[in-house]
Write a protein that holds these residues in place. Structure first.
Motif, PDB file in Angstrom:
ATOM      1  N   HIS A  10       1.077  -1.346   0.255  1.00 47.74           N
ATOM      2  CA  HIS A  10      -0.504   0.534  -0.004  1.00 47.74           C
ATOM      3  C   HIS A  10       1.334   1.093   0.563  1.00 47.74           C
ATOM      4  N   ALA A  11       2.108   1.340   0.947  1.00 46.47           N
ATOM      5  CA  ALA A  11       2.519   2.737   1.241  1.00 46.47           C
ATOM      6  C   ALA A  11       3.276   2.398  -0.238  1.00 46.47           C
ATOM      7  N   ASP A  12       3.495   1.183  -1.072  1.00 48.34           N
ATOM      8  CA  ASP A  12       4.404   1.505  -2.613  1.00 48.34           C
ATOM      9  C   ASP A  12       3.435   2.481  -3.540  1.00 48.34           C
ATOM     10  N   ARG A  13       2.062   1.704  -3.368  1.00 41.56           N
ATOM     11  CA  ARG A  13       1.147   2.193  -4.337  1.00 41.56           C
ATOM     12  C   ARG A  13       1.085   4.324  -4.304  1.00 41.56           C
ATOM     13  N   ILE A  14       0.765   4.535  -2.655  1.00 43.14           N
ATOM     14  CA  ILE A  14       0.694   5.462  -2.841  1.00 43.14           C
ATOM     15  C   ILE A  14       2.152   6.550  -2.942  1.00 43.14           C
ATOM     16  N   ALA A  15       3.758   5.791  -3.088  1.00 43.92           N
ATOM     17  CA  ALA A  15       4.359   7.131  -3.823  1.00 43.92           C
ATOM     18  C   ALA A  15       4.527   6.755  -4.795  1.00 43.92           C
ATOM     19  N   GLN A  16       3.919   6.070  -5.174  1.00 46.87           N
ATOM     20  CA  GLN A  16       4.025   5.494  -7.248  1.00 46.87           C
ATOM     21  C   GLN A  16       3.269   7.003  -7.519  1.00 46.87           C
ATOM     22  N   GLU A  17       2.053   6.922  -6.588  1.00 44.46           N
ATOM     23  CA  GLU A  17       0.947   7.730  -7.032  1.00 44.46           C
ATOM     24  C   GLU A  17       1.217   9.388  -6.788  1.00 44.46           C
ATOM     25  N   ARG A  18       2.416   9.389  -5.938  1.00 39.35           N
ATOM     26  CA  ARG A  18       2.272  11.371  -5.587  1.00 39.35           C
ATOM     27  C   ARG A  18       3.737  11.335  -6.060  1.00 39.35           C
ATOM     28  N   TRP A  20       6.624   9.999  -5.022  1.00 33.91           N
ATOM     29  CA  TRP A  20       7.419  10.000  -3.581  1.00 33.91           C
ATOM     30  C   TRP A  20       8.751   9.003  -3.756  1.00 33.91           C
ATOM     31  N   HIS A  21       9.318   9.564  -2.849  1.00 33.60           N
ATOM     32  CA  HIS A  21      10.277   8.247  -2.559  1.00 33.60           C
ATOM     33  C   HIS A  21      10.200   7.165  -1.488  1.00 33.60           C
ATOM     34  N   ARG A  22       9.875   5.985  -1.808  1.00 34.00           N
ATOM     35  CA  ARG A  22       9.444   4.877  -0.776  1.00 34.00           C
ATOM     36  C   ARG A  22      11.078   5.030   0.336  1.00 34.00           C
ATOM     37  N   MET A  23      11.784   4.985   1.348  1.00 34.82           N
ATOM     38  CA  MET A  23      12.592   4.294   2.136  1.00 34.82           C
ATOM     39  C   MET A  23      12.098   2.817   2.622  1.00 34.82           C
ATOM     40  N   PRO A  24      13.472   1.922   1.505  1.00 33.51           N
ATOM     41  CA  PRO A  24      12.638   0.873   2.063  1.00 33.51           C
ATOM     42  C   PRO A  24      13.524   0.435   3.384  1.00 33.51           C
ATOM     43  N   SER A  25      12.606  -0.692   3.995  1.00 37.16           N
ATOM     44  CA  SER A  25      12.353  -1.351   5.760  1.00 37.16           C
ATOM     45  C   SER A  25      14.036  -1.704   5.833  1.00 37.16           C
ATOM     46  N   PHE A  26      14.736  -1.126   4.790  1.00 37.07           N
ATOM     47  CA  PHE A  26      16.513  -1.884   5.714  1.00 37.07           C
ATOM     48  C   PHE A  26      17.185  -0.943   4.075  1.00 37.07           C
ATOM     49  N   HIS A  27      18.200  -0.577   4.638  1.00 37.00           N
ATOM     50  CA  HIS A  27      18.734   0.613   3.953  1.00 37.00           C
ATOM     51  C   HIS A  27      19.751   1.053   4.395  1.00 37.00           C
ATOM     52  N   PRO A  28      20.966   1.375   3.828  1.00 37.32           N
ATOM     53  CA  PRO A  28      21.820   1.721   4.385  1.00 37.32           C
ATOM     54  C   PRO A  28      22.248   3.151   5.073  1.00 37.32           C
TER      55      PRO A  28
END
Length: 108
Positions: A10-18, A20-28
């Motif tokens: 759901h967060a991915d869909r919102i980010a794509q629609e708007r 936005w860049h969605r930060m993954p749960s594990f990221h450097p």
């Protein structure tokens, strides 16, 4: 969503629609952020013997471990997992990745 995966989708869909860049749960960058506060914390408490760190996807634990190693701190890091999501615990015990159905809910 009913679980973490559905909420992430759901967060991915919102980010794509708007746009936005969605930060993954594990990221450097998340590991670095946790490492920054962990450095400050471990410097402030040089005699700390044990730190309990929640295990989600590992950013927090990795940041804490990196800070401990960078400082040469002697603190023992203990990872904590939900009894309803024991994949990390089972994987470490077995020495290889283990899948497990998630039986916890984040929100209603």
């Amino acid at each position: 969503g009913d679980d973490f995966a559905a909420a992430g989708e759901h967060a991915d869909r919102i980010a794509q629609e708007r746009g936005w860049h969605r930060m993954p749960s594990f990221h450097p960058a998340l590991v670095a952020g946790v490492g920054t506060y962990a450095l400050e914390w471990l410097r402030a408490v040089p005699d700390l013997e044990v730190a309990y760190v929640p295990i989600g996807l590992g950013s927090g634990a990795c940041g804490m471990l990196a800070a401990r190693e960078a400082l040469g701190h002697r603190c023992r890091i203990v990872g904590v997992v939900s009894s309803g999501a024991p994949a990390y615990q089972l994987s470490l015990a077995r020495g290889e990745p283990v899948s497990h159905a998630v039986t916890t809910r984040l929100a209603d």
